[in-house]
Motif scaffolding. Structure first.
Motif, PDB file in Angstrom:
ATOM      1  N   ALA A 213       3.548  78.247  18.304  1.00  0.00           N
ATOM      2  CA  ALA A 213       3.129  79.216  19.329  1.00  0.00           C
ATOM      3  C   ALA A 213       2.723  80.559  18.712  1.00  0.00           C
ATOM      4  O   ALA A 213       2.057  81.373  19.359  1.00  0.00           O
ATOM      5  N   LEU A 214       3.112  80.788  17.456  1.00  0.00           N
ATOM      6  CA  LEU A 214       2.910  82.122  16.871  1.00  0.00           C
ATOM      7  C   LEU A 214       1.456  82.531  16.640  1.00  0.00           C
ATOM      8  O   LEU A 214       1.098  83.678  16.906  1.00  0.00           O
ATOM      9  N   PRO A 215       0.587  81.601  16.139  1.00  0.00           N
ATOM     10  CA  PRO A 215      -0.782  82.057  15.851  1.00  0.00           C
ATOM     11  C   PRO A 215      -1.455  82.712  17.056  1.00  0.00           C
ATOM     12  O   PRO A 215      -2.260  83.635  16.881  1.00  0.00           O
ATOM     13  N   ALA A 216      -1.113  82.296  18.268  1.00  0.00           N
ATOM     14  CA  ALA A 216      -1.741  82.876  19.460  1.00  0.00           C
ATOM     15  C   ALA A 216      -1.082  84.197  19.864  1.00  0.00           C
ATOM     16  O   ALA A 216      -1.555  84.876  20.775  1.00  0.00           O
ATOM     17  N   LEU A 217      -0.004  84.534  19.200  1.00  0.00           N
ATOM     18  CA  LEU A 217       0.739  85.745  19.592  1.00  0.00           C
ATOM     19  C   LEU A 217       0.593  86.894  18.597  1.00  0.00           C
ATOM     20  O   LEU A 217       0.877  88.049  18.916  1.00  0.00           O
ATOM     21  N   ILE A 218       0.185  86.549  17.355  1.00  0.00           N
ATOM     22  CA  ILE A 218       0.092  87.581  16.315  1.00  0.00           C
ATOM     23  C   ILE A 218      -1.308  88.203  16.341  1.00  0.00           C
ATOM     24  O   ILE A 218      -2.313  87.495  16.257  1.00  0.00           O
ATOM     25  N   ALA A 219      -1.376  89.520  16.447  1.00  0.00           N
ATOM     26  CA  ALA A 219      -2.659  90.224  16.433  1.00  0.00           C
ATOM     27  C   ALA A 219      -3.272  90.162  15.037  1.00  0.00           C
ATOM     28  O   ALA A 219      -2.574  89.886  14.053  1.00  0.00           O
ATOM     29  N   ASP A 220      -4.577  90.438  14.952  1.00  0.00           N
ATOM     30  CA  ASP A 220      -5.237  90.496  13.639  1.00  0.00           C
ATOM     31  C   ASP A 220      -4.504  91.487  12.744  1.00  0.00           C
ATOM     32  O   ASP A 220      -4.248  92.621  13.163  1.00  0.00           O
ATOM     33  N   GLY A 221      -4.173  91.064  11.545  1.00  0.00           N
ATOM     34  CA  GLY A 221      -3.472  91.954  10.621  1.00  0.00           C
ATOM     35  C   GLY A 221      -1.986  92.086  10.928  1.00  0.00           C
ATOM     36  O   GLY A 221      -1.282  92.843  10.261  1.00  0.00           O
ATOM     37  N   GLY A 222      -1.534  91.357  11.934  1.00  0.00           N
ATOM     38  CA  GLY A 222      -0.126  91.462  12.323  1.00  0.00           C
ATOM     39  C   GLY A 222       0.753  90.494  11.555  1.00  0.00           C
ATOM     40  O   GLY A 222       0.287  89.720  10.720  1.00  0.00           O
ATOM     41  N   VAL A 223       2.029  90.531  11.854  1.00  0.00           N
ATOM     42  CA  VAL A 223       2.988  89.687  11.144  1.00  0.00           C
ATOM     43  C   VAL A 223       4.113  89.280  12.096  1.00  0.00           C
ATOM     44  O   VAL A 223       4.435  90.017  13.031  1.00  0.00           O
ATOM     45  N   ALA A 224       4.632  88.077  11.860  1.00  0.00           N
ATOM     46  CA  ALA A 224       5.835  87.644  12.583  1.00  0.00           C
ATOM     47  C   ALA A 224       6.978  87.570  11.587  1.00  0.00           C
ATOM     48  O   ALA A 224       6.788  87.101  10.458  1.00  0.00           O
ATOM     49  N   LEU A 225       8.133  88.044  11.983  1.00  0.00           N
ATOM     50  CA  LEU A 225       9.323  87.896  11.146  1.00  0.00           C
ATOM     51  C   LEU A 225      10.324  87.055  11.888  1.00  0.00           C
ATOM     52  O   LEU A 225      10.760  87.409  12.983  1.00  0.00           O
ATOM     53  N   VAL A 226      10.654  85.901  11.296  1.00  0.00           N
ATOM     54  CA  VAL A 226      11.616  85.010  11.948  1.00  0.00           C
ATOM     55  C   VAL A 226      12.839  84.853  11.063  1.00  0.00           C
ATOM     56  O   VAL A 226      12.737  84.753   9.845  1.00  0.00           O
ATOM     57  N   GLU A 227      13.994  84.870  11.711  1.00  0.00           N
ATOM     58  CA  GLU A 227      15.240  84.649  10.964  1.00  0.00           C
ATOM     59  C   GLU A 227      15.411  83.156  10.736  1.00  0.00           C
ATOM     60  O   GLU A 227      15.065  82.338  11.597  1.00  0.00           O
TER      61      GLU A 227
END
Ligand code: GLN
Length: 265
Positions: A213-227
């Motif tokens: 689900a993350l690719p549709a939620l991260i803006a251009d140049g953004g990042v996701a941090l998951v524990e």
């Protein structure tokens, strides 16, 4: 009885630090002030009730109703996981990832008490935050925390598969990742919400839904941090690669793998 004697008696039954935190809570003071006024008279019966609860395994944070995370005082109830110092690794990694450029929008998936989102908003006070949790009770705790800290965050009840028609510069998640049969400490297993901890036989069930689900939620140049759990770095990196995301590992203060930074590959 005076505070000093009460602490000595309590320390024979529970951890001394826990005893100090509980007595400071009862007296509505802090540990330092308490230790400087040990001759002060206290209500032994009321203190004994708190010590009894701790001796029976209830976590201190649920007894006092609060826990510090990233220097923020948060309200916690048994509806939310107690924020762990390990999770501060995600905030440190986010600070490192953004450098001088502040993220403008922040999403926290499975927000619980709101700890990760509110810590991020503490770092970037001009950002706007959205927290999602499946538990209505957890969302209420998170809302109360945001309100008390006067932080600009909205909390919604829902699943992370719920279509959120927006992208965020920073996405945070501390999802359930414990194997269903893991040998957790009794205090954790008996008191913290199972729905915030367990994720199937291999502890990866949540990531199997979350990561795609993350690719549709991260803006251009953004990042996701998951524990992640200490042994899950490779498995979650593989899931990320299948979703077109590159992963960078961050370790906690004990040196264990603790977070992955995920970006569009
Ligand atoms: N670190 C937590 C524990 O070991 C688990 C947190 C989680 O599943 N997200 O108790």
């Amino acid at each position: 009885m005076n505070a000093g004697d009460a602490l000595r008696a309590a320390a024979a039954r529970i951890d001394r630090l826990d005893a100090e935190v509980l007595l400071a809570h009862l007296l509505d003071t802090n540990r330092m002030a308490l230790l400087l006024a040990q001759d002060r008279d206290i209500d032994d019966a009321a203190f004994k009730l708190l010590v009894d609860r701790r001796a029976a395994g209830e976590p201190v944070a649920y007894i006092t109703g609060k826990r510090e995370f990233w220097s923020l005082d948060l309200t916690v109830t048994p509806d939310v996981l107690i924020p762990r110092p390990d999770s501060e690794t995600l905030i440190e990694a986010a600070v490192a990832a953004f450098g001088d450029v502040a993220p403008q929008s922040i999403l926290d998936l499975g927000t619980g008490s709101g700890a990760l989102l509110l810590a991020a908003l503490d770092c970037w006070p001009d950002a706007f935050g959205v927290g999602i949790d499946r538990s209505e009770a957890a969302a209420r705790v998170a809302r109360a925390n945001a309100l008390r800290l006067a932080m600009p965050a909205a909390f919604m009840v829902g699943d992370w598969a719920t279509a959120l028609d927006a992208r965020f510069d920073l996405v945070l998640a501390n999802p359930p990742y414990v194997e269903s049969h893991a040998n957790l400490a009794r205090d954790v297993r008996d008191h913290e919400p199972a729905s915030a901890l367990f994720a199937g036989d291999d502890g990866l069930d949540t990531y199997r839904v979350l990561v795609p689900a993350l690719p549709a939620l991260i803006a251009d140049g953004g990042v996701a941090l998951v524990e992640i759990g200490a042994t899950q770095a490779n498995a979650v990196t593989d899931l990320a690669a299948q979703a077109g995301l590159a992963a960078q590992l961050h370790r906690d203060l004990a040196g264990n793998p603790r977070a992955l930074a995920l970006r569009q590959a």
